[in-house]
Design a protein around this motif. Structure first.
Motif, mmCIF file in Angstrom:
data_model
loop_
_atom_site.group_PDB
_atom_site.id
_atom_site.type_symbol
_atom_site.label_atom_id
_atom_site.label_comp_id
_atom_site.label_asym_id
_atom_site.label_seq_id
_atom_site.Cartn_x
_atom_site.Cartn_y
_atom_site.Cartn_z
ATOM 1 N N GLN A 70 0.800 -1.295 0.028
ATOM 2 C CA GLN A 70 0.120 -0.068 -0.150
ATOM 3 C C GLN A 70 0.804 1.373 0.016
ATOM 4 O O GLN A 70 0.255 2.322 -0.101
ATOM 5 C CB GLN A 70 -0.933 0.018 1.075
ATOM 6 N N ASN A 72 -17.382 -2.246 4.500
ATOM 7 C CA ASN A 72 -16.966 -3.001 3.733
ATOM 8 C C ASN A 72 -17.336 -4.490 3.872
ATOM 9 O O ASN A 72 -17.987 -4.753 4.589
ATOM 10 C CB ASN A 72 -15.306 -2.572 3.522
ATOM 11 N N GLU A 100 -3.981 -1.018 14.327
ATOM 12 C CA GLU A 100 -4.680 -0.378 13.225
ATOM 13 C C GLU A 100 -5.989 0.315 13.952
ATOM 14 O O GLU A 100 -6.787 -0.243 14.571
ATOM 15 C CB GLU A 100 -5.099 -1.087 12.054
ATOM 16 N N GLY A 159 -9.658 -2.031 0.681
ATOM 17 C CA GLY A 159 -10.988 -2.406 0.369
ATOM 18 C C GLY A 159 -11.172 -1.807 -0.975
ATOM 19 O O GLY A 159 -12.017 -2.373 -1.682
ATOM 20 N N THR A 160 -10.891 -0.708 -1.667
ATOM 21 C CA THR A 160 -11.287 0.042 -2.879
ATOM 22 C C THR A 160 -10.347 0.255 -3.867
ATOM 23 O O THR A 160 -10.533 0.450 -4.875
ATOM 24 C CB THR A 160 -12.043 1.002 -2.569
HETATM 25 C C1 BG6 Z 1 -7.369 -3.555 7.407
HETATM 26 C C2 BG6 Z 1 -6.153 -3.740 6.660
HETATM 27 O O1 BG6 Z 1 -8.365 -4.228 7.046
HETATM 28 O O2 BG6 Z 1 -7.877 -2.140 6.909
HETATM 29 C C3 BG6 Z 1 -5.359 -2.539 5.998
HETATM 30 O O3 BG6 Z 1 -5.116 -4.494 7.494
HETATM 31 C C4 BG6 Z 1 -6.316 -1.688 5.361
HETATM 32 O O4 BG6 Z 1 -4.443 -3.093 5.087
HETATM 33 C C5 BG6 Z 1 -7.341 -1.153 6.584
HETATM 34 O O5 BG6 Z 1 -5.863 -0.539 4.551
HETATM 35 C C6 BG6 Z 1 -8.293 -0.305 6.072
HETATM 36 O O6 BG6 Z 1 -9.012 -0.673 5.093
HETATM 37 P P1 BG6 Z 1 -9.052 0.199 3.748
HETATM 38 O O7 BG6 Z 1 -10.183 -0.740 3.023
HETATM 39 O O8 BG6 Z 1 -9.863 1.516 4.149
HETATM 40 O O9 BG6 Z 1 -8.020 0.306 2.927
#
Ligand code: BG6
Length: 469
Positions: free
Chosen positions: A17, A323, A367, A424-425
């Motif tokens: 990413q 999501n 996270e 996700g997107t």
């Molecule tokens: C988590 C992942 O599910 O959510 C990340 O470990 C991800 O890699 C993050 O980027 C946020 O989700 P998104 O879809 O907003 O990128």
């Protein structure tokens, strides 16, 4: 009182990413590199090749590969105590099944870790974060194949040996429970249509064994290493006090706990074994697997938390858009983000308590953050008060869990501390960072970095060890 003095404040990212440079210095293709923009949420058209004329967000991402010095300097300016990043397996083993690693790939992470350590920033490394060398996916079927354990062990042995004195904190698999929802990202196999339970849980078993083995392995290389698991974790609420709904919510939590039970208690839960029996799922274990799981209990629990979910018995209840991993129905007490994730700071306190209660292991919030559209004001600033509010409220609740409830929390790394590609997107527009990156969904932009308002705010949070929110 308050957070411990050695609390690990920082930010989190993943290689595919941020890094870009998707073929630089001998890197092989990874499963993330063949996911074109627009197909992220629902990868129905996986082709296993890079197609001309399509845009692939991971190929350049935010070019951290060439800009890591500038980025880490900005993390240091915010006072980061740690930086969570992942290693791109295909940089180290371009195909995944080689005997010898790619030296240039190893050198890149040497440079990144040295840069972090120069500022006193502790690297927190996810060994596998939503990518697998593509060759392992196409030739072996990714984690459906037990041979992956051997390839992963070799990869880990290489990392632990090489970075023995540079990296103390490791996590084996990002969001290990996502393998059933998003097997391509989390396991290098399948697509949404192919989901049958049997395949996904067998692949999960291989990851459990691989993880347990390398938890042990790390200790033989450097006994000070701490190896954790990582799970997407959030509370599931019943929409009402109807016991049927309460039971539904409890079952949803049991499904999450399955992964934790294996990695923190060393065995499959009775609940899950019964569910497998009902569904006709048989996990093929080899002799010794049960012992490996028991001996490979993790040192800490890392988890991601963004939003809570609600389950209901009502037919046609309005779903929360969320999501694909989240879902559920609308919670009338919560507001949702632009992407439909229902923001719930108290939910963080709830899960910190429930995790600590169940497993008595140190917890690491690796996270948490708000994906939002940012705009640049005419004076060049980015006033992201919404992001500050989101993170502030979550830190407040985490603080209560520490101060009032006695939960042992090691650290907090805000997701996407610098804007990055959404998993996700595939968008860039869904921004999480304290640092803005000039790039749009189609890949245009100068890649210039700009400090947002939240940058100074987070700096003050860290400087005060979470007192000034
Ligand atoms: C988590 C992942 O599910 O959510 C990340 O470990 C991800 O890699 C993050 O980027 C946020 O989700 P998104 O879809 O907003 O990128």
């Amino acid at each position: 009182m308050g957070f411990p003095v050695d609390f690990l404040w920082g930010g989190a990212t993943a290689a595919n990413q941020i890094e870009g440079a998707y073929l630089a210095d001998g890197k092989g293709l990874s499963t993330a590199d063949v996911v074109a923009a627009g197909s992220h949420g629902v990868p129905r058209e996986l082709t296993y090749v890079v197609q001309e004329g399509k845009y692939y967000p991971s190929h350049e991402a935010i070019d951290f590969y060439h800009r890591y010095k500038e980025d880490i300097a900005m993390f240091a300016e915010m006072g980061f105590k740690c930086f969570r990043l992942s290693i791109n397996w295909a940089r180290i083993f371009p195909r995944g099944d080689e005997e010898e690693p790619n030296e240039a790939g190893l050198c890149f992470y040497d440079r990144v870790f040295d840069e972090c350590l120069k500022y006193g920033i502790e690297p927190v490394v996810t060994i596998s974060h939503y990518e697998t060398p593509l060759h392992l996916a196409t030739t072996y079927g990714g984690w459906t194949n037990r041979r992956m354990i051997e390839f992963y062990e070799r990869y880990c042995l290489t990392l632990f040996t090489r970075y023995r004195d540079k990296v103390k904190y490791w996590m084996t698999f990002n969001e290990i429970n996502v393998i059933c929802y998003h097997p391509w990202h989390a396991g290098g196999f399948g697509s949404l249509e192919a989901r049958d339970g049997q395949t996904e849980y067998q692949a999960a078993h291989h990851q459990f064994v691989a993880s347990a083995k390398v938890v042990q392995l790390a200790k033989t290389i450097n006994p000070c290493m701490k190896v954790g698991m990582m799970i997407a974790y959030s509370p599931v609420y019943a929409e009402s006090c109807n016991p049927v709904e309460v039971q539904m919510a409890a079952e949803a939590m049991q499904r999450r706990h399955f992964y934790l039970d294996v990695q923190c208690r060393g065995k499959y839960s009775a609940f899950k074994l019964k569910e497998f029996e009902r569904k006709g799922i048989t996990i093929h274990m080899e002799e010794g697997d049960e012992r490996i799981l028991q001996e490979g209990i993790v040192d800490f629990i890392g988890f991601s938390y963004y939003a809570s979910t609600v389950v209901t018995t009502r037919q046609n209840a309005e779903s929360s858009s969320g999501n694909m991993i989240r879902g559920g129905v609308k919670n009338p007490y919560l507001e949702a983000s632009e992407w439909g994730w229902q923001m719930d700071p108290i939910g963080l306190r709830i899960i910190l308590n429930s995790l600590y209660d169940r497993y008595q292991l140190p917890l690491f919030v690796v996270e948490n953050g708000l994906g939002a559209t940012d705009s640049i004001e005419s004076d060049g600033t980015i006033q992201d008060d919404y992001r500050i509010n989101y993170i502030r409220e979550h830190i407040r609740e985490m603080k209560k869990a520490v101060e009032l409830d006695g939960v042992e929390v090691m650290g907090y790394t805000s997701w996407g501390c610098i804007d990055l590609v959404s998993v996700g997107t595939g968008e860039m527009k869904k921004r999480y960072g304290f640092i803005y990156v000039d790039k749009d969904n189609e890949g245009n932009g100068s890649l210039q970095r700009i400090r947002k308002k939240s940058f100074d705010w987070y700096k003050q949070v860290i400087a005060s060890n979470g007192e000034l929110l």
